[in-house]
Design an enzyme around this catalytic site. Structure first.
Site, PDB file in Angstrom:
ATOM      1  N   ALA A  53       0.919  -1.139   0.137  1.00  0.00           N
ATOM      2  CA  ALA A  53      -0.056   0.143   0.116  1.00  0.00           C
ATOM      3  C   ALA A  53       0.233   1.161   0.069  1.00  0.00           C
ATOM      4  O   ALA A  53       2.256   0.700  -0.476  1.00  0.00           O
ATOM      5  CB  ALA A  53      -0.911  -0.144   1.653  1.00  0.00           C
ATOM      6  N   CYS A  54       0.171   2.422   0.039  1.00  0.00           N
ATOM      7  CA  CYS A  54       1.025   3.596   0.116  1.00  0.00           C
ATOM      8  C   CYS A  54       1.853   3.841   0.926  1.00  0.00           C
ATOM      9  O   CYS A  54       1.612   3.236   2.144  1.00  0.00           O
ATOM     10  CB  CYS A  54       0.664   4.394   0.311  1.00  0.00           C
ATOM     11  SG  CYS A  54       0.440   6.483   0.491  1.00  0.00           S
ATOM     12  N   PRO A  55       3.282   4.298   1.086  1.00  0.00           N
ATOM     13  CA  PRO A  55       4.061   4.738  -0.364  1.00  0.00           C
ATOM     14  C   PRO A  55       4.559   4.073  -1.575  1.00  0.00           C
ATOM     15  O   PRO A  55       5.266   4.281  -2.417  1.00  0.00           O
ATOM     16  CB  PRO A  55       4.624   5.476   0.129  1.00  0.00           C
ATOM     17  CG  PRO A  55       5.689   5.181   1.355  1.00  0.00           C
ATOM     18  CD  PRO A  55       4.434   4.191   1.885  1.00  0.00           C
TER      19      PRO A  55
END
Ligand SMILES: Cc1cc2nc3c(=O)[nH]c(=O)nc-3n(C[C@H](O)[C@H](O)[C@H](O)COP(=O)(O)OP(=O)(O)OC[C@H]3O[C@@H](n4cnc5c(N)ncnc54)[C@H](O)[C@@H]3O)c2cc1C
Lengths: 80, 402
Positions: free
Chosen positions: A16-18
């Site tokens: 997931a992010c980043p």
């Protein structure tokens, strides 16, 4: 080449992010010239990012292929 | 009673301790400090001269039935299930590591000097006040803002930093006399495309120079020039650098549970530390493939609370990081393992929510408002927001087509 001691596996699948590019920067930070990275990612955005990264850093994209539903890129560190 | 030992009395540790059934569990929180800091407010202490009273007494945040021991944990034997603190040890049936991340400028040459001279907004109230003093005294020149390493607690915070500094300089009539540079190790201003589409045009409009693929390698402690691994350099008068982060200095047995930066390996869904029994890692302390931020720490604490209560629960990688765009609006970085960050249009309401978080945070730690948080996170799930963004785009396209 699979058992190259300088080859480092970076598994960024389902990140997931980043995102996977963070793992690549982190590995680059700890690398030396001649190291080879095998990066696994599922985020398709990694393709253009890799091109830009190689261009900017002067490192080499040895191959990019699809395997088991993931994008697998082999990268060689040439400059740092 | 089952003995649950929680290492760290921060966001995750405090919420988890309060959420457990105290009739069933004997809960002990071991924390280095008896003070609890609301970290997001450091941004405003350092860059907007906000009220620095953002610390509360941990004892008062914990249920009376939770034991708080103020101790620095030094060693954890995951095989013998024993925690060694300075001068005492604690045996457990279940352990939860929630020791957060600490800013570690020593990883990069010159960064300790930067921290000593200019402070930063990621390591406490005093360094944040030091940074404010440096900004307050600034009368023109170059300010360079960015993160020194790819790992950053609260990934939007470097960007928020440069936008808030731009606002400060404008308000003070100093913007024409200053150059503002934002550097990042990522390929664009924000690694997630949906957020980059919002912030990249803002940087441009505000005249902030963007330097991508800039991995800080060293800072010259005399000239404050910042050099990158890629061989580039930024000359500046005031470096505002988010330091690299590392996990707590705790030795683990087996040592293999730690990664290179001392973060603790945990299964991305169950949050269990692999290879040992009855141990979990949550929040910034865990080596999870998602952002290090408060919302994740909150959700992970609840996943562990559910599992300890004997119910099934898994963490889905959810992020929900607020982004202050410094123009009275804000947005959130909403994503999960299954969904990349969605486009979530900036609004005043979202900014207001971030500002309200300063109050809501202290209440949220009690665990009593969990049904509300649960609904909130449900209605703002990335799949839901993504689908609604798509509907809006389709409607707009249909309108412009007709
Ligand atoms: C400038 C800034 C802005 C932020 N903005 C946001 C935001 O807008 N939204 C958001 O969601 N998040 C934000 N965050 C991130 C958020 O504050 C953290 O991700 C969150 O607090 C992590 O919680 P945690 O419980 O994992 O760790 P922490 O809250 O850091 O708690 C760690 C605890 O462990 C204790 N500890 C550490 N080492 C030891 C030891 N050896 N022995 C005993 N105890 C120990 C510490 O004393 C502390 O009590 C921001 C952070 C910063 C710095």
């Amino acid at each position: 080449m699979a058992d190259d001691p300088n080859r480092r596996l970076i598994d960024a699948r389902g990140k997931a992010c980043p995102g996977p590019i963070t793992d690549l920067s982190l590995a680059y930070r700890r690398s030396k010239v001649g190291d080879v990275f095998e990066l696994w990612a599922t985020d398709p955005g990694i393709r253009p990012d890799l091109q830009a990264w190689a261009k900017k850093t002067g490192n080499e994209i040895v191959s990019v292929e699809e395997r088991d539903g993931a994008i697998v890129a082999v990268l060689r560190i040439r400059a740092r | 009673m089952r003995r649950v030992v929680i290492l760290g009395g921060g966001t995750a540790g405090t919420l988890l301790a309060n959420s457990l059934d105290h009739a069933r569990f004997d809960v002990t929180v071991l924390s280095r400090s008896s003070e609890h800091l609301f970290q997001p407010a450091l941004l405003y202490v350092a860059l907007a001269h906000a009220d620095p009273r953002i610390v509360r007494d941990e004892r008062r945040l914990l249920s009376r039935r939770v034991k708080l021991v103020q101790e620095q944990v030094e060693r954890v034997d995951l095989l013998a299930r024993r925690v060694h603190a300075r001068g005492a040890f604690h045996d457990y049936d279940a352990l939860v590591v929630a020791t957060g991340a600490r800013a570690d400028p020593s990883q990069i040459p010159g960064l300790s000097e930067v921290a000593a001279r200019f402070g930063n907004y990621h390591s406490g109230v005093a360094p944040a006040q030091k940074l404010w003093a440096a900004l307050d005294a600034f009368r023109g020149g170059t300010i360079a803002v960015g993160q020194a390493s790819p790992i950053c607690v609260c990934p939007p915070s470097p960007l928020e930093g440069v936008l808030l500094i731009d606002r400060l300089l404008r308000r003070r009539g100093l913007r024409d006399r200053s150059r503002l540079v934002f550097f990042t190790p990522h390929p664009r201003a924000y690694p997630a495309e949906a957020i980059d589409e919002i912030v990249a045009p803002l940087l441009k409009a505000r005249g902030i120079e963007l330097r991508t693929f800039f991995d800080v390698d060293r800072v010259d402690p005399k000239s404050w020039a910042i050099g990158s691994i890629e061989g580039e350099r930024i000359d500046c008068d005031l470096p505002v650098i988010v330091p690299p982060f590392a996990g707590a200095e705790i030795a683990y047995e087996p040592a293999s549970v730690l990664d290179d930066d001392r973060f603790v390996h945990a299964d991305r869904n169950s949050l269990r530390i692999p290879g040992v029994l009855g141990a979990f890692a949550v929040g910034d302390a865990a080596d999870l493939p998602t952002s290090k931020a408060g919302a994740g720490a909150h959700l992970q604490a609840m996943v562990v609370a559910e599992q300890l209560a004997g119910r099934e629960a898994t963490f889905d990688g959810r992020t929900h990081c607020a982004v202050d765009l410094a123009d009275g609006t804000g947005t959130f970085v909403v994503s999960s393992y299954a969904s990349p960050a969605v486009r979530y249009p900036p609004s005043r309401l979202k900014h207001l929510m971030k500002m309200l978080m300063g109050r809501v945070y202290w209440l949220s730690l009690s665990g009593r408002f969990e049904p509300l948080f649960d609904r909130y996170f449900h209605w703002t799930a990335p799949e839901r927001l993504g689908a609604s963004a798509l509907r809006h785009a389709e409607k707009a396209a249909a309108r412009s087509g007709s």
